[in-house]
Motif scaffolding. Structure first.
Motif, PDB file in Angstrom:
ATOM      1  N   GLY A 263      -1.929 -33.030  -3.797  1.00 28.24           N
ATOM      2  CA  GLY A 263      -0.967 -32.856  -4.903  1.00 28.24           C
ATOM      3  C   GLY A 263       0.223 -32.007  -4.475  1.00 28.24           C
ATOM      4  O   GLY A 263       1.360 -32.267  -4.862  1.00 28.24           O
ATOM      5  N   PHE A 264      -0.038 -30.985  -3.636  1.00 27.77           N
ATOM      6  CA  PHE A 264       1.073 -30.168  -3.137  1.00 27.77           C
ATOM      7  C   PHE A 264       1.968 -31.022  -2.240  1.00 27.77           C
ATOM      8  O   PHE A 264       3.195 -31.008  -2.359  1.00 27.77           O
ATOM      9  CB  PHE A 264       0.576 -28.948  -2.355  1.00 27.77           C
ATOM     10  N   THR A 265       1.330 -31.783  -1.359  1.00 23.72           N
ATOM     11  CA  THR A 265       2.083 -32.595  -0.396  1.00 23.72           C
ATOM     12  C   THR A 265       3.008 -33.571  -1.122  1.00 23.72           C
ATOM     13  O   THR A 265       4.155 -33.774  -0.741  1.00 23.72           O
ATOM     14  CB  THR A 265       1.084 -33.375   0.493  1.00 23.72           C
ATOM     15  N   GLU A 266       2.492 -34.148  -2.197  1.00 22.68           N
ATOM     16  CA  GLU A 266       3.294 -35.134  -2.931  1.00 22.68           C
ATOM     17  C   GLU A 266       4.359 -34.473  -3.804  1.00 22.68           C
ATOM     18  O   GLU A 266       5.305 -35.122  -4.245  1.00 22.68           O
ATOM     19  CB  GLU A 266       2.342 -35.979  -3.796  1.00 22.68           C
ATOM     20  N   GLY A 267       4.187 -33.179  -4.052  1.00 20.45           N
ATOM     21  CA  GLY A 267       5.178 -32.473  -4.867  1.00 20.45           C
ATOM     22  C   GLY A 267       4.741 -32.272  -6.303  1.00 20.45           C
ATOM     23  O   GLY A 267       5.550 -31.929  -7.166  1.00 20.45           O
ATOM     24  N   ILE A 268       3.454 -32.472  -6.592  1.00 20.39           N
ATOM     25  CA  ILE A 268       2.962 -32.311  -7.976  1.00 20.39           C
ATOM     26  C   ILE A 268       2.633 -30.851  -8.273  1.00 20.39           C
ATOM     27  O   ILE A 268       2.941 -30.349  -9.342  1.00 20.39           O
ATOM     28  CB  ILE A 268       1.710 -33.205  -8.203  1.00 20.39           C
ATOM     29  N   TYR A 269       1.999 -30.154  -7.334  1.00 23.31           N
ATOM     30  CA  TYR A 269       1.633 -28.752  -7.550  1.00 23.31           C
ATOM     31  C   TYR A 269       2.535 -27.823  -6.735  1.00 23.31           C
ATOM     32  O   TYR A 269       2.952 -28.169  -5.630  1.00 23.31           O
ATOM     33  CB  TYR A 269       0.187 -28.488  -7.101  1.00 23.31           C
ATOM     34  N   SER A 270       2.767 -26.630  -7.302  1.00 20.91           N
ATOM     35  CA  SER A 270       3.530 -25.618  -6.559  1.00 20.91           C
ATOM     36  C   SER A 270       2.579 -24.878  -5.617  1.00 20.91           C
ATOM     37  O   SER A 270       1.353 -24.994  -5.744  1.00 20.91           O
ATOM     38  CB  SER A 270       4.141 -24.614  -7.543  1.00 20.91           C
ATOM     39  N   GLU A 271       3.154 -24.107  -4.717  1.00 22.98           N
ATOM     40  CA  GLU A 271       2.323 -23.321  -3.792  1.00 22.98           C
ATOM     41  C   GLU A 271       1.384 -22.392  -4.573  1.00 22.98           C
ATOM     42  O   GLU A 271       0.204 -22.278  -4.259  1.00 22.98           O
ATOM     43  CB  GLU A 271       3.235 -22.506  -2.847  1.00 22.98           C
ATOM     44  N   GLU A 272       1.927 -21.732  -5.613  1.00 20.90           N
ATOM     45  CA  GLU A 272       1.114 -20.775  -6.385  1.00 20.90           C
ATOM     46  C   GLU A 272      -0.089 -21.469  -7.023  1.00 20.90           C
ATOM     47  O   GLU A 272      -1.165 -20.894  -7.128  1.00 20.90           O
ATOM     48  CB  GLU A 272       1.949 -20.108  -7.496  1.00 20.90           C
TER      49      GLU A 272
ATOM     50  N   ASN B 190      -6.375 -22.668   6.673  1.00 22.31           N
ATOM     51  CA  ASN B 190      -5.697 -23.327   5.563  1.00 22.31           C
ATOM     52  C   ASN B 190      -4.489 -22.559   5.000  1.00 22.31           C
ATOM     53  O   ASN B 190      -3.664 -23.146   4.312  1.00 22.31           O
ATOM     54  CB  ASN B 190      -6.694 -23.746   4.481  1.00 22.31           C
ATOM     55  N   HIS B 191      -4.336 -21.265   5.358  1.00 21.54           N
ATOM     56  CA  HIS B 191      -3.153 -20.556   4.854  1.00 21.54           C
ATOM     57  C   HIS B 191      -1.874 -21.009   5.578  1.00 21.54           C
ATOM     58  O   HIS B 191      -0.778 -20.664   5.169  1.00 21.54           O
ATOM     59  CB  HIS B 191      -3.338 -19.036   4.920  1.00 21.54           C
ATOM     60  N   ARG B 192      -2.059 -21.775   6.671  1.00 19.12           N
ATOM     61  CA  ARG B 192      -0.857 -22.262   7.374  1.00 19.12           C
ATOM     62  C   ARG B 192      -0.416 -23.623   6.841  1.00 19.12           C
ATOM     63  O   ARG B 192       0.605 -24.158   7.227  1.00 19.12           O
ATOM     64  CB  ARG B 192      -1.162 -22.385   8.881  1.00 19.12           C
ATOM     65  N   PHE B 193      -1.255 -24.195   5.958  1.00 24.11           N
ATOM     66  CA  PHE B 193      -1.027 -25.568   5.522  1.00 24.11           C
ATOM     67  C   PHE B 193       0.343 -25.768   4.853  1.00 24.11           C
ATOM     68  O   PHE B 193       1.064 -26.716   5.159  1.00 24.11           O
ATOM     69  CB  PHE B 193      -2.154 -25.988   4.555  1.00 24.11           C
ATOM     70  N   ILE B 194       0.699 -24.875   3.942  1.00 24.73           N
ATOM     71  CA  ILE B 194       1.901 -25.064   3.132  1.00 24.73           C
ATOM     72  C   ILE B 194       3.152 -25.206   4.010  1.00 24.73           C
ATOM     73  O   ILE B 194       3.910 -26.184   3.877  1.00 24.73           O
ATOM     74  CB  ILE B 194       2.076 -23.889   2.140  1.00 24.73           C
ATOM     75  N   ASP B 195       3.329 -24.243   4.917  1.00 23.96           N
ATOM     76  CA  ASP B 195       4.535 -24.267   5.753  1.00 23.96           C
ATOM     77  C   ASP B 195       4.557 -25.500   6.654  1.00 23.96           C
ATOM     78  O   ASP B 195       5.595 -26.134   6.840  1.00 23.96           O
ATOM     79  CB  ASP B 195       4.617 -23.002   6.607  1.00 23.96           C
ATOM     80  N   GLN B 196       3.380 -25.819   7.194  1.00 27.83           N
ATOM     81  CA  GLN B 196       3.321 -26.978   8.085  1.00 27.83           C
ATOM     82  C   GLN B 196       3.681 -28.258   7.331  1.00 27.83           C
ATOM     83  O   GLN B 196       4.407 -29.106   7.822  1.00 27.83           O
ATOM     84  CB  GLN B 196       1.910 -27.110   8.643  1.00 27.83           C
ATOM     85  N   MET B 197       3.133 -28.378   6.140  1.00 25.43           N
ATOM     86  CA  MET B 197       3.360 -29.611   5.381  1.00 25.43           C
ATOM     87  C   MET B 197       4.814 -29.735   4.908  1.00 25.43           C
ATOM     88  O   MET B 197       5.389 -30.825   4.943  1.00 25.43           O
ATOM     89  CB  MET B 197       2.393 -29.649   4.183  1.00 25.43           C
ATOM     90  N   LYS B 198       5.397 -28.588   4.494  1.00 26.99           N
ATOM     91  CA  LYS B 198       6.793 -28.619   4.029  1.00 26.99           C
ATOM     92  C   LYS B 198       7.678 -29.199   5.120  1.00 26.99           C
ATOM     93  O   LYS B 198       8.620 -29.943   4.849  1.00 26.99           O
ATOM     94  CB  LYS B 198       7.263 -27.201   3.691  1.00 26.99           C
ATOM     95  N   GLU B 199       7.382 -28.834   6.350  1.00 25.76           N
ATOM     96  CA  GLU B 199       8.189 -29.285   7.475  1.00 25.76           C
ATOM     97  C   GLU B 199       7.908 -30.756   7.797  1.00 25.76           C
ATOM     98  O   GLU B 199       8.822 -31.575   7.895  1.00 25.76           O
ATOM     99  CB  GLU B 199       7.797 -28.426   8.669  1.00 25.76           C
ATOM    100  N   LEU B 200       6.629 -31.081   7.893  1.00 26.33           N
ATOM    101  CA  LEU B 200       6.229 -32.414   8.365  1.00 26.33           C
ATOM    102  C   LEU B 200       6.659 -33.533   7.420  1.00 26.33           C
ATOM    103  O   LEU B 200       7.105 -34.605   7.854  1.00 26.33           O
ATOM    104  CB  LEU B 200       4.698 -32.419   8.522  1.00 26.33           C
ATOM    105  N   ARG B 201       6.530 -33.307   6.110  1.00 27.97           N
ATOM    106  CA  ARG B 201       6.802 -34.393   5.165  1.00 27.97           C
ATOM    107  C   ARG B 201       8.286 -34.764   5.108  1.00 27.97           C
ATOM    108  O   ARG B 201       8.644 -35.814   4.591  1.00 27.97           O
ATOM    109  CB  ARG B 201       6.262 -34.046   3.768  1.00 27.97           C
ATOM    110  N   GLU B 202       9.147 -33.887   5.637  1.00 29.21           N
ATOM    111  CA  GLU B 202      10.584 -34.192   5.643  1.00 29.21           C
ATOM    112  C   GLU B 202      10.980 -35.037   6.848  1.00 29.21           C
ATOM    113  O   GLU B 202      12.101 -35.501   6.936  1.00 29.21           O
ATOM    114  CB  GLU B 202      11.411 -32.896   5.696  1.00 29.21           C
ATOM    115  N   THR B 203      10.061 -35.208   7.805  1.00 23.72           N
ATOM    116  CA  THR B 203      10.427 -35.912   9.039  1.00 23.72           C
ATOM    117  C   THR B 203      10.203 -37.425   8.859  1.00 23.72           C
ATOM    118  O   THR B 203       9.516 -37.857   7.937  1.00 23.72           O
ATOM    119  CB  THR B 203       9.629 -35.398  10.254  1.00 23.72           C
TER     120      THR B 203
END
Ligand code: FAD
Length: 361
Positions: free
Chosen positions: A48-57, A126-139
């Motif tokens: 859900g975070f990856t798709e943009g449905i949930y916020s990081e918090e 898993n605490h590194r997931f958010i930053d990694q995903m934010k970057e990867l999904r834009e490529t």
């Protein structure tokens, strides 16, 4: 004199232990938790975070607050070695923590050791997931390795994000066998069709052999270009157990008895992905089981520390419900041989995940 209970890792079962400690502290027991991050990210909401449905918090639990409320001291470090006989844990920075009783809920690793020095990313820790995903999904051509539940779900979620945000390119997925190889074949075919219909490029029955900056090479001799690699090719045990001469299965997961005590030590407990139950060696590594082990772990830690008997035993449920988020708030539900692909399934997943988070946030 008070005893010390050391909780290593803030995984699902330890969250339950913290919740119970808040309501019912154990007399004369000091409890510490070792965790590298002050947040625990919940993998059920990663899609859900990856798709943009949930916020990081929305996807994380604040361990600082949870430990404080439970009267537990948080040590923000990573455990490196367990000195089982001396009852000590050594952390990455060399600091040493003695204990009377210790419990592990540290999850799993995924990247094979041979790829550790490559550009491949993993979701763990898993605490590194958010930053990694934010970057990867834009490529433009993110590549996922692994066609299990996590790989399939992340491919679909990333593809949904790219389409909704008009990011050119397509998600790529390489898997060494069929999609969701542990499910019946008709479920694999349905999911494969879904991936293709959504525009994910799939290579199955192909194994990644080398990872380079711009492409990977497979055992079929294919060079698959990418703009980043996310490795979801299956779980392996954290090296801490091997390093500490703990009895593990072939993948490096610590062996535990039905009481969730380590095979050779009564005062070492473990739950979640980091352990393998001696009586159920093929149980999948899944949050569902880690959650169910929480209450048994709590009971048994409590009994061991206070002299209560008999210990509880954990017996996994026969079938577990899985709902993979497939994008656009639709879910693919799998329960044993049954499957369905509906908006209702996603709503059910959303409800289960939000209810879980509400218990701890
Ligand atoms: C993308 C994705 C989606 C998933 N979706 C689902 C799902 O919908 N449903 C489901 O049931 N399962 C799902 N899973 C599987 C699920 O993530 C794991 O089975 C689950 O997280 C295991 O929980 P755990 O309690 O064992 O550990 P984790 O949740 O992994 O937590 C372990 C904790 O220990 C910490 N830690 C690690 N090493 C150390 C150390 N050396 N010292 C101290 N602390 C340490 C970590 O930082 C982390 O906080 C998914 C997995 C992925 C990758």
């Amino acid at each position: 004199m008070s005893k010390r209970l050391l909780l290593v890792g803030a995984g699902h079962s330890h969250l339950e232990v913290l919740r119970q400690l808040k309501a019912t502290p154990i007399r004369n027991v000091d409890v510490c938790m070792i965790s590298p991050s002050k947040y625990q990210y919940y993998s059920g909401m990663f899609s859900g975070f990856t798709e943009g449905i949930y916020s990081e918090e929305e996807t994380r639990i604040d361990i600082t607050k949870l430990t404080k409320d439970a009267g537990v001291q948080l040590i923000q470090k990573k455990a490196h070695t367990l000195k089982a006989l001396q009852r000590k844990v050594v952390c990455g920075d060399g600091s040493v923590y003695p204990f009377d009783v210790i419990s592990f809920d540290i999850g799993s690793e995924s990247l094979p050791l041979s790829f550790e020095d490559t550009i491949a990313r993993t979701i763990k820790p898993n605490h590194r997931f958010i930053d990694q995903m934010k970057e990867l999904r834009e490529t433009s051509q993110p590549l996922i390795v692994g066609g299990g539940a996590a790989g399939t779900e992340m491919a679909l979620s990333m593809q949904a994000y790219k389409q909704q945000n008009r990011i050119p390119g397509q998600v790529r997925l390489i898997t060494a066998d069929r999609i969701l190889s542990e499910s019946p074949k008709w479920i694999s075919s349905k999911l494969e069709k879904l991936l293709l219909n959504k525009g994910v490029h799939v290579w199955k029955d192909e194994r990644v052999e080398d990872i380079y900056e711009q492409y990977v090479r497979t055992d079929q001799g294919n060079k698959v270009r990418h703009t980043g690699v996310l490795w979801l090719g299956g779980a392996r045990g954290d090296a801490i157990f091997e390093r500490s001469s703990i009895d593990t299965d072939q993948k490096g997961f610590a062996l535990v008895r039905p009481t969730l005590q380590f095979k050779d030590y009564d005062y070492i407990f473990g739950a979640g992905d980091c352990v393998t139950l001696i009586d159920f060696p093929s149980l999948p590594k899944s949050g569902v089981y880690a959650v169910r082990q929480g209450p048994v772990l709590w009971e048994n830690l409590n009994k061991y520390l206070t002299g209560g008997q008999p210990m509880d035993t954990y017996v996994p449920q026969k079938s577990a419900l899985y709902i993979l988020s497939t994008g656009g708030k639709k879910g693919f539900l799998i329960y044993g041989p049954l499957s369905s692909h509906t908006h209702r399934a996603w709503k059910m997943k959303n409800k289960i995940d939000r209810e879980f988070m509400a218990e701890y946030q």
